[in-house]
Design a protein around this motif. Sequence first.
Motif, short mmCIF file in Angstrom:
data_model
loop_
_atom_site.label_atom_id
_atom_site.label_comp_id
_atom_site.label_asym_id
_atom_site.label_seq_id
_atom_site.Cartn_x
_atom_site.Cartn_y
_atom_site.Cartn_z
N VAL A 1 0.84 -1.18 0.00
CA VAL A 1 0.00 0.00 0.00
C VAL A 1 0.88 1.24 0.00
O VAL A 1 1.92 1.27 0.66
N GLN A 2 0.48 2.24 -0.76
CA GLN A 2 1.20 3.50 -0.77
C GLN A 2 0.38 4.56 -0.05
O GLN A 2 -0.85 4.61 -0.20
N LEU A 3 1.07 5.40 0.70
CA LEU A 3 0.41 6.42 1.51
C LEU A 3 0.95 7.79 1.12
O LEU A 3 2.16 7.96 0.96
N VAL A 4 0.06 8.76 1.00
CA VAL A 4 0.46 10.12 0.65
C VAL A 4 -0.22 11.09 1.60
O VAL A 4 -1.45 11.19 1.63
N GLU A 5 0.61 11.82 2.37
CA GLU A 5 0.07 12.83 3.28
C GLU A 5 -0.08 14.17 2.56
O GLU A 5 0.67 14.48 1.62
N SER A 6 -1.00 14.96 3.03
CA SER A 6 -1.17 16.32 2.54
C SER A 6 -1.81 17.16 3.62
O SER A 6 -2.30 16.62 4.63
N GLY A 7 -1.80 18.47 3.42
CA GLY A 7 -2.47 19.36 4.36
C GLY A 7 -1.57 20.11 5.31
O GLY A 7 -2.03 20.93 6.11
N GLY A 8 -0.28 19.84 5.26
CA GLY A 8 0.64 20.55 6.13
C GLY A 8 0.79 22.00 5.70
O GLY A 8 0.32 22.41 4.64
N GLY A 9 1.45 22.78 6.55
CA GLY A 9 1.68 24.18 6.23
C GLY A 9 2.11 24.96 7.44
O GLY A 9 2.50 24.40 8.47
N LEU A 10 2.02 26.27 7.30
CA LEU A 10 2.40 27.20 8.35
C LEU A 10 1.14 27.75 9.01
O LEU A 10 0.22 28.22 8.32
N VAL A 11 1.10 27.71 10.33
CA VAL A 11 -0.06 28.19 11.07
C VAL A 11 0.41 28.88 12.34
O VAL A 11 1.46 28.53 12.89
N GLN A 12 -0.35 29.84 12.80
CA GLN A 12 0.00 30.50 14.06
C GLN A 12 -0.41 29.65 15.25
O GLN A 12 -1.34 28.83 15.16
N ALA A 13 0.25 29.86 16.34
CA ALA A 13 -0.09 29.15 17.57
C ALA A 13 -1.56 29.39 17.90
O ALA A 13 -2.07 30.51 17.77
N GLY A 14 -2.23 28.32 18.30
CA GLY A 14 -3.66 28.39 18.57
C GLY A 14 -4.53 28.03 17.39
O GLY A 14 -5.74 27.84 17.54
N GLY A 15 -3.91 27.94 16.23
CA GLY A 15 -4.65 27.62 15.02
C GLY A 15 -4.87 26.13 14.83
O GLY A 15 -4.52 25.32 15.70
N SER A 16 -5.44 25.80 13.67
CA SER A 16 -5.78 24.41 13.37
C SER A 16 -5.31 24.03 11.97
O SER A 16 -5.17 24.88 11.09
N LEU A 17 -5.06 22.76 11.81
CA LEU A 17 -4.77 22.17 10.51
C LEU A 17 -5.40 20.79 10.46
O LEU A 17 -5.51 20.12 11.50
N ARG A 18 -5.75 20.36 9.26
CA ARG A 18 -6.20 18.98 9.08
C ARG A 18 -5.32 18.32 8.04
O ARG A 18 -5.25 18.76 6.89
N LEU A 19 -4.66 17.27 8.45
CA LEU A 19 -3.83 16.48 7.56
C LEU A 19 -4.64 15.32 7.01
O LEU A 19 -5.51 14.78 7.69
N SER A 20 -4.34 14.96 5.78
CA SER A 20 -4.96 13.81 5.15
C SER A 20 -3.90 12.78 4.80
O SER A 20 -2.76 13.14 4.53
N CYS A 21 -4.31 11.55 4.79
CA CYS A 21 -3.44 10.45 4.39
C CYS A 21 -4.22 9.58 3.42
O CYS A 21 -5.14 8.86 3.84
N ALA A 22 -3.88 9.67 2.16
CA ALA A 22 -4.58 8.93 1.12
C ALA A 22 -3.82 7.65 0.81
O ALA A 22 -2.61 7.67 0.60
N ALA A 23 -4.55 6.55 0.78
CA ALA A 23 -3.94 5.25 0.54
C ALA A 23 -4.34 4.71 -0.83
O ALA A 23 -5.46 4.95 -1.29
N SER A 24 -3.41 4.00 -1.42
CA SER A 24 -3.72 3.32 -2.67
C SER A 24 -4.24 1.93 -2.35
O SER A 24 -3.97 1.38 -1.29
N GLY A 25 -4.98 1.34 -3.22
CA GLY A 25 -5.41 -0.02 -3.03
C GLY A 25 -6.66 -0.16 -2.20
O GLY A 25 -6.98 0.67 -1.35
N ARG A 26 -7.36 -1.25 -2.45
CA ARG A 26 -8.63 -1.47 -1.77
C ARG A 26 -8.49 -2.22 -0.46
O ARG A 26 -9.49 -2.61 0.13
N THR A 27 -7.23 -2.41 0.01
CA THR A 27 -7.02 -3.13 1.27
C THR A 27 -6.89 -2.18 2.46
O THR A 27 -6.53 -2.60 3.54
N PHE A 28 -7.18 -0.90 2.24
CA PHE A 28 -6.98 0.10 3.28
C PHE A 28 -7.70 -0.28 4.57
O PHE A 28 -7.17 -0.10 5.67
#
Length: 124
Positions: A1-28
């Motif tokens: 299975v291959q995994l690809v993260e996204s959603g990172g970045g620069l944020v100020q303290a107190g802020g929020s981020l949502r990271l995603s991890c997309a997987a290949s294949g139907r065995t996730f």
Amino acid sequence: VQLVESGGGLVQAGGSLRLSCAASGRTFSSYDMGWFRQAPGKEREFVGAISRSGGTTYYPDSVKGRFTISRDNAKYTAYLQMNSLKPEDTAVYYCAVQSGSSWYRDNVSKYSYWGQGTQVTVSS
């Protein structure tokens, strides 16, 4: 299975981020998943895990109440919602999966497949 993260970045303290991890294949849905982070000069640190069904999550005290992991098996994607971010949360964040009958939630060596990581920087 291959995994690809996204959603990172620069944020100020107190802020929020949502990271995603997309997987290949139907065995996730057959994999338990973990999220880890690594800051420069430090060891890889466990920040949470979710069971293959999504019914069980586990967090270390350092992020409990601020981070939430979820997954959508139909979309082969997992998420790490990070709220109330602190400068010490700055790191490269990785998702990883493991299979098997036992679930070693915070054990880095038990995870078989890893994404390439996404940088999260929290400014003060």
